[in-house]
Scaffold this active site. Structure first.
Site, PDB file in Angstrom:
ATOM      1  N   ALA A  61       0.807  -1.110   0.088  1.00 49.47           N
ATOM      2  CA  ALA A  61      -0.035  -0.045  -0.008  1.00 49.47           C
ATOM      3  C   ALA A  61       0.953   1.206   0.030  1.00 49.47           C
ATOM      4  CB  ALA A  61      -0.883  -0.002   1.195  1.00 49.47           C
ATOM      5  N   GLY A  62       0.088   2.465  -0.518  1.00 52.82           N
ATOM      6  CA  GLY A  62       0.983   3.481  -0.577  1.00 52.82           C
ATOM      7  C   GLY A  62       1.492   4.169  -1.736  1.00 52.82           C
ATOM      8  N   LYS A  65      -1.975   4.788  -4.113  1.00 51.12           N
ATOM      9  CA  LYS A  65      -2.950   5.289  -3.167  1.00 51.12           C
ATOM     10  C   LYS A  65      -4.587   5.539  -3.525  1.00 51.12           C
ATOM     11  CE  LYS A  65       0.152   7.589   0.223  1.00 51.12           C
ATOM     12  NZ  LYS A  65      -0.377   7.018   1.569  1.00 51.12           N
ATOM     13  N   THR A  85      -3.566   3.666   1.263  1.00 50.68           N
ATOM     14  CA  THR A  85      -4.964   3.578   2.256  1.00 50.68           C
ATOM     15  C   THR A  85      -5.889   4.804   1.855  1.00 50.68           C
ATOM     16  OG1 THR A  85      -3.614   2.827   4.018  1.00 50.68           O
ATOM     17  CG2 THR A  85      -5.395   4.359   4.639  1.00 50.68           C
ATOM     18  N   ASN A 110       8.350   8.698   5.292  1.00 49.01           N
ATOM     19  CA  ASN A 110       7.328   9.369   4.870  1.00 49.01           C
ATOM     20  C   ASN A 110       6.269   9.773   6.029  1.00 49.01           C
ATOM     21  OD1 ASN A 110       4.263   8.355   4.698  1.00 49.01           O
ATOM     22  ND2 ASN A 110       5.562   6.361   4.396  1.00 49.01           N
ATOM     23  N   ASN A 139      -6.545  -1.170   0.935  1.00 49.61           N
ATOM     24  CA  ASN A 139      -6.133  -0.723   2.184  1.00 49.61           C
ATOM     25  C   ASN A 139      -6.985   0.359   2.954  1.00 49.61           C
ATOM     26  OD1 ASN A 139      -4.442   0.690   4.328  1.00 49.61           O
ATOM     27  ND2 ASN A 139      -2.878  -0.719   3.724  1.00 49.61           N
ATOM     28  N   LYS A 214      -2.979  -4.939   9.328  1.00 47.32           N
ATOM     29  CA  LYS A 214      -1.756  -4.582   9.283  1.00 47.32           C
ATOM     30  C   LYS A 214      -1.134  -3.871  10.460  1.00 47.32           C
ATOM     31  CE  LYS A 214       1.208  -2.089   5.995  1.00 47.32           C
ATOM     32  NZ  LYS A 214       1.371  -1.419   4.620  1.00 47.32           N
ATOM     33  N   ASN A 243       4.086  -2.333   8.768  1.00 47.16           N
ATOM     34  CA  ASN A 243       4.116  -1.284   8.222  1.00 47.16           C
ATOM     35  C   ASN A 243       5.397  -0.582   8.641  1.00 47.16           C
ATOM     36  OD1 ASN A 243       3.110   1.444   7.165  1.00 47.16           O
ATOM     37  ND2 ASN A 243       0.999   0.891   8.066  1.00 47.16           N
ATOM     38  N   GLY A 266      12.041   0.474   3.697  1.00 47.40           N
ATOM     39  CA  GLY A 266      13.330   0.238   3.008  1.00 47.40           C
ATOM     40  C   GLY A 266      14.447  -0.779   3.569  1.00 47.40           C
ATOM     41  N   GLY A 295      11.529  -3.816   3.430  1.00 41.87           N
ATOM     42  CA  GLY A 295      12.944  -4.104   2.965  1.00 41.87           C
ATOM     43  C   GLY A 295      13.122  -5.005   1.958  1.00 41.87           C
ATOM     44  N   TYR A 316       7.407  -1.918  -1.603  1.00 40.44           N
ATOM     45  CA  TYR A 316       7.259  -0.655  -2.275  1.00 40.44           C
ATOM     46  C   TYR A 316       8.667   0.131  -2.302  1.00 40.44           C
ATOM     47  CZ  TYR A 316       5.742   4.371  -2.548  1.00 40.44           C
ATOM     48  OH  TYR A 316       5.507   5.682  -2.950  1.00 40.44           O
TER      49      TYR A 316
END
Ligand SMILES: Cc1cc2nc3c(=O)[nH]c(=O)nc-3n(C[C@H](O)[C@H](O)[C@H](O)COP(=O)(O)O)c2cc1C
Length: 364
Positions: A61-62, A65, A85, A110, A139, A214, A243, A266, A295, A316
């Site tokens: 997710a993200g 969006k 989300t 973020n 999400n 989540k 998350n 990451g 990651g 992501y």
């Protein structure tokens, strides 16, 4: 085509402000025609959540969006795509700048704060592609200024039940003040009860849409005992671990950037999130499947998640540093790993290292 687009886009995107780069990537995915990828090899197939995933590597997710490009993302080779989300009402999110690259660490911070177009607009987009096939999860989260946050989740289940392949109940974003309190036992039990009740009410109209929870990688192990206990009692269909983290691992090289408030993702998140995944796996005892995120940027990191307990994985930030071709690189690595280990499926590796990982010293 993907390779060409990827090589061309990476240096360009990295030169831009991170949020502009993201907007440009979405635009490119909307307009650059992508051919349908060849079907995934049979040994990649995963049966989970009552769904048949063509491969276990999903987009977290993200990134999308607002469900602007789920089908283009599926065409990049992802086994599933999670949009959101999404909150009931559109909201602008936090003031900019709110997205930061930690280049030397291959991390991102973020604090976007659920900027999104709102349920009605996103639902209309998903309704248009409803019969296009592919697994597209939704999400869901609460509006920042909502007076009854639990009610927000219930409304979103009702709105999206017919167009979502699955739901993710996101109670773990660090960028909506107080949202993570919904992970506390009493609040979580009430939330899951009401969400699953809403799912049941829509069963006749929409079928049984799987519901995943989540969580943050920052919960304590005693909180995790409660969370997994409640998830099992309420019979959620799975959990995503997890998350972004509000912690800042000691080994970060970009010390200055690391002071920015927000969730870190990451490479620097890999160890903590993999540990929390293994901790969740040993507590879930096979009651439901887990999705590992945090990651992943290679076949090796994807396999490590699977061995820690993930039936499916998501990424992501790996795409920010390795480009949109990363999913195909990971799948090529997975094929090679299966051959090396003389295995016919990835499922046989799920959780093999969980006991060992949970016995190690805590990642710093
Ligand atoms: C820019 C950005 C925005 C994100 N937005 C969301 C979001 O809206 N909802 C959510 O559940 N997770 C969100 N995430 C978290 C990711 O879905 C994922 O759980 C996390 O980044 C760990 O995976 P990664 O290390 O592969 O990025 C976001 C992550 C990033 C980097």
């Amino acid at each position: 085509m993907i390779g060409f687009f990827d090589r061309l886009s990476r240096p360009l995107l990295r030169a831009l402000d991170p949020e502009d780069a993201h907007a440009l990537a979405i635009k490119a995915l909307r307009f650059v025609p992508l051919a349908k990828p060849p079907p995934d090899a049979a040994e990649f197939g995963v049966q989970a959540l009552g769904l048949k995933f063509p491969n276990p590597v999903g987009l977290a997710a993200g990134f999308d969006k607002n469900a602007q490009v789920p089908d283009a993302l599926l065409r990049l080779g992802f086994g599933f795509v999670e949009v959101g989300t999404i909150t009931p009402r559109a909201q602008a999110g936090n003031p900019k700048p709110r997205l930061f690259r930690l280049e030397a660490d291959q991390g991102v911070i973020n604090r976007l704060g659920f900027n999104n177009d709102g349920a009605a607009v996103v639902h209309a987009r998903l309704a248009v592609r409803q019969n296009a096939g592919g697994i597209v999860g939704v999400n869901i989260g609460a509006n920042r200024d909502s007076v009854d946050r639990t009610e927000d989740y219930v409304r979103l289940i009702e709105t999206f039940a017919a167009v979502a392949s699955y739901f993710t109940v996101n109670v773990s974003s660090p960028n909506t003040p107080g949202l993570r309190d919904l992970q506390q036992a009493g609040a979580l039990d009430d939330l899951l009860a009401r969400v699953l009740d809403a799912r049941e009410r829509n069963r006749f109209r929409a079928g049984v849409t799987p519901v995943l929870l989540k969580i943050a990688p920052d919960v304590t192990l005693s909180d995790l005992d409660d969370i997994v206990g409640i998830a099992r009692k309420r019979r959620v269909d799975g959990m995503i671990v997890g998350n972004t983290t509000i912690s800042r691992p000691g080994a970060l090289r970009e010390r200055e950037r690391a002071r920015e408030q927000g969730g870190l993702s990451g490479r620097p998140l890999f160890k903590l999130s993999t540990r929390m995944l293994a901790e969740t796996f040993v507590r879930a005892e096979g009651a439901f499947p887990l999705v590992g995120a945090g990651g992943i940027d290679s076949g090796a990191t994807a396999i490590a998640k699977i061995k820690a307990g993930a039936t499916l994985v998501q990424l992501y930030t790996g795409m920010v540093y390795h480009g949109i071709g990363v999913v195909n690189e990971i799948k090529a690595d997975l094929t090679a790993a299966l051959k090396r280990g003389y295995r016919t499926s990835l499922t046989s590796m799920v959780g093999n290292d969980a006991a060992t990982i949970t016995a190690e010293s805590w990642p710093g």
